[in-house]
Design a protein around this motif. Sequence first.
Motif, PDB file in Angstrom:
ATOM      1  N   UNK A  34     -64.009  54.656 -31.298  1.00  0.00           N
ATOM      2  CA  UNK A  34     -64.523  54.702 -29.933  1.00  0.00           C
ATOM      3  C   UNK A  34     -63.760  53.701 -29.073  1.00  0.00           C
ATOM      4  N   UNK A  35     -63.693  53.924 -27.764  1.00  0.00           N
ATOM      5  CA  UNK A  35     -63.095  52.916 -26.884  1.00  0.00           C
ATOM      6  C   UNK A  35     -63.791  51.568 -27.069  1.00  0.00           C
ATOM      7  N   UNK A  36     -63.039  50.502 -27.020  1.00  0.00           N
ATOM      8  CA  UNK A  36     -63.596  49.166 -27.248  1.00  0.00           C
ATOM      9  C   UNK A  36     -64.649  48.833 -26.204  1.00  0.00           C
ATOM     10  N   UNK A  37     -65.711  48.204 -26.641  1.00  0.00           N
ATOM     11  CA  UNK A  37     -66.737  47.713 -25.719  1.00  0.00           C
ATOM     12  C   UNK A  37     -67.376  46.475 -26.335  1.00  0.00           C
ATOM     13  N   UNK A  38     -68.431  46.005 -25.737  1.00  0.00           N
ATOM     14  CA  UNK A  38     -69.031  44.756 -26.184  1.00  0.00           C
ATOM     15  C   UNK A  38     -69.547  44.844 -27.619  1.00  0.00           C
ATOM     16  N   UNK A  39     -69.968  46.048 -28.035  1.00  0.00           N
ATOM     17  CA  UNK A  39     -70.573  46.175 -29.352  1.00  0.00           C
ATOM     18  C   UNK A  39     -69.566  46.007 -30.472  1.00  0.00           C
ATOM     19  N   UNK A  40     -68.299  46.341 -30.215  1.00  0.00           N
ATOM     20  CA  UNK A  40     -67.334  46.268 -31.303  1.00  0.00           C
ATOM     21  C   UNK A  40     -66.045  45.542 -30.891  1.00  0.00           C
ATOM     22  N   UNK A  41     -66.156  44.685 -29.916  1.00  0.00           N
ATOM     23  CA  UNK A  41     -64.975  43.968 -29.439  1.00  0.00           C
ATOM     24  C   UNK A  41     -64.437  43.009 -30.495  1.00  0.00           C
ATOM     25  N   UNK A  42     -65.300  42.603 -31.461  1.00  0.00           N
ATOM     26  CA  UNK A  42     -64.855  41.656 -32.473  1.00  0.00           C
ATOM     27  C   UNK A  42     -64.162  42.344 -33.643  1.00  0.00           C
ATOM     28  N   UNK A  43     -64.133  43.684 -33.627  1.00  0.00           N
ATOM     29  CA  UNK A  43     -63.488  44.418 -34.711  1.00  0.00           C
ATOM     30  C   UNK A  43     -62.042  44.732 -34.358  1.00  0.00           C
ATOM     31  N   UNK A  44     -61.156  44.658 -35.369  1.00  0.00           N
ATOM     32  CA  UNK A  44     -59.756  45.023 -35.140  1.00  0.00           C
ATOM     33  C   UNK A  44     -59.652  46.499 -34.785  1.00  0.00           C
ATOM     34  N   UNK A  45     -60.452  47.299 -35.462  1.00  0.00           N
ATOM     35  CA  UNK A  45     -60.524  48.724 -35.147  1.00  0.00           C
ATOM     36  C   UNK A  45     -61.935  49.176 -35.485  1.00  0.00           C
ATOM     37  N   UNK A  46     -62.489  50.028 -34.685  1.00  0.00           N
ATOM     38  CA  UNK A  46     -63.906  50.336 -34.876  1.00  0.00           C
ATOM     39  C   UNK A  46     -64.147  51.745 -35.397  1.00  0.00           C
ATOM     40  N   UNK A  47     -63.226  52.274 -36.214  1.00  0.00           N
ATOM     41  CA  UNK A  47     -63.484  53.603 -36.765  1.00  0.00           C
ATOM     42  C   UNK A  47     -64.215  53.542 -38.099  1.00  0.00           C
ATOM     43  N   UNK A  48     -64.550  52.336 -38.579  1.00  0.00           N
ATOM     44  CA  UNK A  48     -65.276  52.233 -39.841  1.00  0.00           C
ATOM     45  C   UNK A  48     -66.155  50.983 -39.835  1.00  0.00           C
ATOM     46  N   UNK A  49     -67.106  50.951 -40.753  1.00  0.00           N
ATOM     47  CA  UNK A  49     -67.918  49.754 -40.972  1.00  0.00           C
ATOM     48  C   UNK A  49     -67.835  49.377 -42.449  1.00  0.00           C
ATOM     49  N   UNK A  50     -68.188  48.148 -42.758  1.00  0.00           N
ATOM     50  CA  UNK A  50     -68.071  47.626 -44.119  1.00  0.00           C
ATOM     51  C   UNK A  50     -69.415  47.096 -44.614  1.00  0.00           C
ATOM     52  N   UNK A  51     -69.453  46.820 -45.910  1.00  0.00           N
ATOM     53  CA  UNK A  51     -70.671  46.259 -46.484  1.00  0.00           C
ATOM     54  C   UNK A  51     -70.959  44.875 -45.910  1.00  0.00           C
TER      55      UNK A  51
END
Length: 715
Positions: free
Chosen positions: A579-596
């Motif tokens: 998704x386009x970067x926003x406040x919810x995932x601005x700290x992620x290098x890339x937001x196409x996945x999540x981790x444990x």
Amino acid sequence: MKKIILFLTMCLMAFPVKADEGMWFLMFIERLNHRDMQKMGLQLTAEEIYSINHHSLKDAIVQFNGGCTAEIVSKEGLVLTNHHCGYDAIAELSTAEKNYLKNGYWAPDRKSELKPSSLYVRFFVRMDDVSKRILAKVNDKMSEEERGKAIQQEMAVIEKENNEGGKYTVSVRPFFQGNEYYYFVYQDFKDVRLVGTPPESIGKFGGDTDNWEWPRQTGDFSMFRVYADKDGNPAEYSENNVPLQPKHYLPVSLNGVKENDFAMILGYPGRTNRWMPANGIEQNIKYAYPAWVEGAKTGMDQMKKYMDKDATVRLAYASKYASTANYWKNRQGMIDALTKHGTVKTKTDQETKFNTWANKPENKAKYGNAVANINKYYAMTNEKSRHDNYLQQMFRTTAFAVVSTTLGKSLDAYVKADEAKRKEMYPEIMKSVEEGQKEMYLPAEKDLLAAQLKLYATKSTGYPVAPIVEKLAKENNNDFTKYASDAIDNSIVVSPAKVKAFLDAPTQEKLDNDPLLTLSKGLIAHIGMKSPELAQAQNDFGAGFRLLVDGLRESKIGMIKYPDANSTLRLTYGKVRALPADKRNADAKINNYTTMESMVKKYKKGDEEFDLPVKLIEMNKAKDYGRYADKAGYMPINFLTDNDITGGNSGSPVLNGKGELIGIAFDGNIEAMAGDVIFDPALQRTINVDIRYVLWIIDKLSGAKHIVDEMTIAK
């Protein structure tokens, strides 16, 4: 057929389609989509996706219990779907002492696989075009009712011709608002057993708070097995049945995903309304959906009050609450997204262009009144749509609002039957009542009924409420607490004991005077009531909508080149895409996945939505991921693709270019909640469970390695 294919091909040439938009028929993949798919990374032939004469991907995709999708993942009929798709079956098999919904379950062997009372999977065999044949049975002089009867008669003939004496289920379905028709041949298997499910803290991690949101960390999966007789044919449950040997099953890839990887999804999307007229969208935004949201929340609040107090009550209402909550958030999201996107204006502009084209001399006779008739109907039904949605939420959340059409109908038939017939009906009625009793708690039902009646009586102000409710509201000053309590206490349909007493001494008078049956009959009759003016407007609307869709396609003003979803098998393709970067995932290098790691950060011990098994916390701390870790070392949980899906796609397989399973689709994102009406290529996303997380839970966390060993892991 050739004319239809040629027309669709010409449309694609004139209006290039964005590859990740569309829910496509498998039989047209080679002509319409295959080249685009190859450019994006598909390595399969069209024949390997859809074939009548040979096994293909379609043979591994099943409709799961009529409302979800699932996939076959082993040569012995192992089925993978979402946790929320198996929710009903898991809840049914659970008790307060053996709560598989809460604690999870993994069958150590075949004998330990559990059979729910009613669960089936449907295999797709083939489809074909019967548009010319069916449309030859109708003409422009027919009313919509006459047209419908003629079409239904021909559908019945086609279905009988192709069911091979009952071996197959055949369904003829309309497309493009009744401008085309296709028949679908299916084979149903009814012996389906639970193999395993993670605990609810994994399968529903994030609960209502995270529902429709990204980032997500939900292990939304469960596993079943299809059984058949010794010859591989569908059969009722029997200990002698054996695991089905499927025509095709999906291999599993552990290679993971990265941005822009090809991804395709096959499944049974339930319903989209991409062709809906502007005023229909406005009606939903302003009238229908707000009532739906308020009615759903009212029901949820009453259920939750009792679910929080008792584990048995929580199990009884778990499925109904989850379904209600899902649509509650969905409909509010639809209101927000459609408003934000200005969809009504976009559609209005399109219909204005169409109306200009429709009223040209050469088009006027056929299309000239289409838009006017559509708009007249919506103007007449705006307030009714609000009224109907308040009433529908009463039907959906309470046990007795529609009882006259279910148990009441059976009891009425029982009264009228002779003694021989009554002996036959008696055990069937008692069985259904005993099953229904498991899904209700009378103190909760009293509050549910009282709250929904009050909401309906006080909020449906623009359209008359049912006369029986109007009368009760005046007598009780809109406080239905005592009425609901007394009605349930004095009804014969609320418990097995009371129904048994009635069956032992049945009279028509008891039925006619039953308070709940009287209420239910009044509500059902009222929602189905139509004035002659409304009936005529509905007739004109049906014709107008069909002509609008036909004219939009003919004039090329309409840009959509695929039919709305209607629970038939479709393919959608796209890419792994952030998704386009926003406040919810601005700290992620890339937001196409999540981790444990991100999941554990959300962990709240004892919290209903964000609790996790202690063992999972410990294994994560030790980085005990085995062969399921990503090459970068993390444990993947969920990932995003830009596939075009909707409800019904839940449980659908996400496949790479080789046709290998990489994930399971389970949700969409709140930004694209208008996706059932419009496709937004910038924001439309599908949220998927990474298959590596699924296998890690089964193998490492749950110790059910024998189930993973049954699958084929692609090299």
